[in-house]
Write a protein that holds these residues in place. Structure first.
Motif, PDB file in Angstrom:
ATOM      1  N   ASP A 208      91.947  14.947  72.285  1.00  0.00           N
ATOM      2  CA  ASP A 208      92.885  15.832  73.098  1.00  0.00           C
ATOM      3  C   ASP A 208      94.260  15.704  72.815  1.00  0.00           C
ATOM      4  O   ASP A 208      94.829  16.756  72.464  1.00  0.00           O
ATOM      5  CB  ASP A 208      92.738  15.344  74.492  1.00  0.00           C
ATOM      6  N   LYS A 228      88.706  21.063  72.669  1.00  0.00           N
ATOM      7  CA  LYS A 228      89.183  22.166  73.033  1.00  0.00           C
ATOM      8  C   LYS A 228      90.358  21.773  73.958  1.00  0.00           C
ATOM      9  O   LYS A 228      90.546  20.846  74.516  1.00  0.00           O
ATOM     10  CB  LYS A 228      88.009  22.807  74.077  1.00  0.00           C
ATOM     11  N   ASP A 229      91.417  23.036  73.654  1.00  0.00           N
ATOM     12  CA  ASP A 229      92.695  22.707  74.439  1.00  0.00           C
ATOM     13  C   ASP A 229      93.577  21.446  73.710  1.00  0.00           C
ATOM     14  O   ASP A 229      94.090  20.811  74.509  1.00  0.00           O
ATOM     15  CB  ASP A 229      92.798  22.701  75.996  1.00  0.00           C
ATOM     16  N   ASN A 252      89.765  28.948  68.317  1.00  0.00           N
ATOM     17  CA  ASN A 252      88.335  29.059  68.724  1.00  0.00           C
ATOM     18  C   ASN A 252      88.901  27.892  69.856  1.00  0.00           C
ATOM     19  O   ASN A 252      88.042  27.559  71.035  1.00  0.00           O
ATOM     20  CB  ASN A 252      87.579  28.757  67.902  1.00  0.00           C
ATOM     21  N   LYS A 253      89.524  26.978  69.388  1.00  0.00           N
ATOM     22  CA  LYS A 253      89.537  25.389  70.318  1.00  0.00           C
ATOM     23  C   LYS A 253      90.739  25.708  71.354  1.00  0.00           C
ATOM     24  O   LYS A 253      91.031  24.972  72.185  1.00  0.00           O
ATOM     25  CB  LYS A 253      89.972  24.353  69.451  1.00  0.00           C
ATOM     26  N   ARG A 254      91.433  26.801  71.259  1.00  0.00           N
ATOM     27  CA  ARG A 254      92.650  27.098  72.156  1.00  0.00           C
ATOM     28  C   ARG A 254      93.857  25.879  71.809  1.00  0.00           C
ATOM     29  O   ARG A 254      94.465  25.406  72.809  1.00  0.00           O
ATOM     30  CB  ARG A 254      92.419  27.219  73.444  1.00  0.00           C
TER      31      ARG A 254
END
Length: 324
Positions: A208, A228-229, A252-254
């Motif tokens: 993260d 993601k994020d 794609n993963k923001r």
């Protein structure tokens, strides 16, 4: 007074003890008699000619110091001569005396030896300000590169205290074991495919938040390792300045990438960061959630040896220069 400078860029042999006038505190400033000075990798970069002090600051090394308040500038009322303090600096920590805005002074952590405390403010300010920036939260997966160094040693413990799963990279079995003693859940050898190891350790989730000291060298791998994020914050360029970024993966993963530096921040920002460190970190040190960093003490006049030590393969924790 004695200061340490590098009149010409180079290796540790470039460091010289130079006599200069003792500084005088201006309005809102405090004069501190230095007891010990923290040694940081940024000092090595400055010695090599890659990281000059901000405009208006002396060409004296040192980003942090511990000492005793000696004299108050006009308008300072929250400090008194004789008080012990830690001070965050843009330059001149390798000096017998230094001036700084009053907001960049904090009391040492309760019960902590002043010399050992000399090496904690810069790393704590760096880690806390950047983790606030990317909103590191309990339950998230955190990765810091160089876990055995000063930043890494602190970041592992801080993220663990926040309730995160902590991953780190290091380059030897000894350093990996050291990272585990600090609380790292997964310590990964950076000589191997650490991105694959991250995926395996997190059951494919990824990371993260990444605290990155490497810069260009690890940019592609970091982006692949993000969840993601995910958020990456780069604070160093030990692996170079220019790297290749795959925007497709990032989109794609923001995901997001931040780059920050503590040294040149405005006084008000540094004061707020120092206050935040005292508010958040000092209680963690007091109750044992964070242990004092492994500290090597080196005499002030032996600064060349200190710079050799920080660049040595076996280095871990912090080094502080102690005044005679």
């Amino acid at each position: 007074m004695r200061t340490i400078q590098a009149p010409e860029p180079g290796g540790p042999e470039a460091l010289q003890i130079v006599e200069t006038d003792r500084p005088v505190p201006g309005p809102g400033e405090v004069l501190v008699r230095v007891v010990a000075s923290g040694v940081n990798r940024a000092d090595v970069l400055q010695r090599e000619g890659h990281y000059p002090p901000p405009p208006g600051f002396p060409d004296i090394l040192g980003l942090e110091a511990a000492g005793v308040v000696e004299e108050l500038g006009e308008g300072v009322s929250d400090w008194q001569p004789g008080q012990e303090c830690l001070v965050l600096l843009a330059a001149a920590g390798y000096s017998e005396y230094v001036t700084a805005p009053a907001g960049q002074l904090v009391p040492p952590p309760p019960g902590m030896d002043l010399v050992d405390a000399a090496g904690i403010l810069e790393v704590a300010a760096t880690v806390v300000s950047n983790m606030d920036l990317v909103h590191l939260s309990p339950g998230e997966v955190f990765l810091v590169h160089g876990g055995a160094g000063g930043i890494g040693s602190f970041a592992i413990q801080y993220a663990k205290a926040l309730g995160c799963t902590v991953l780190t990279t290091a380059g030897s079995a000894e350093k990996l074991d050291y990272c585990r003693t600090l609380g790292a859940d997964h310590a990964l050898d950076y000589h191997e495919d650490w991105v694959a190891a991250v995926k395996e350790a997190t059951d494919g989730h990824g990371v993260d938040v990444i605290l990155d000291i490497m810069g260009a060298k690890y940019l592609p791998q970091n982006v692949r390792a993000l969840a993601k994020d995910g958020r990456q914050v780069t604070i160093g360029m030990q692996g170079g300045r220019k790297g290749e970024l795959d925007m497709g993966i990032l989109l794609n993963k923001r995901a997001s990438i931040h780059a920050t530096s503590l040294r040149g921040r405005p006084v008000a920002q540094k004061a707020a960061i120092c206050a935040r460190v005292a508010e958040v970190v000092w209680p963690m040190l007091a109750d044992g959630r964070i242990q004092p960093l492994h500290t090597e003490r080196v005499p002030f006049g032996d600064v060349r040896r200190a710079h050799e030590m920080i660049s040595a393969p076996g280095h871990r924790g912090k080094i502080v220069l102690v005044m005679d």
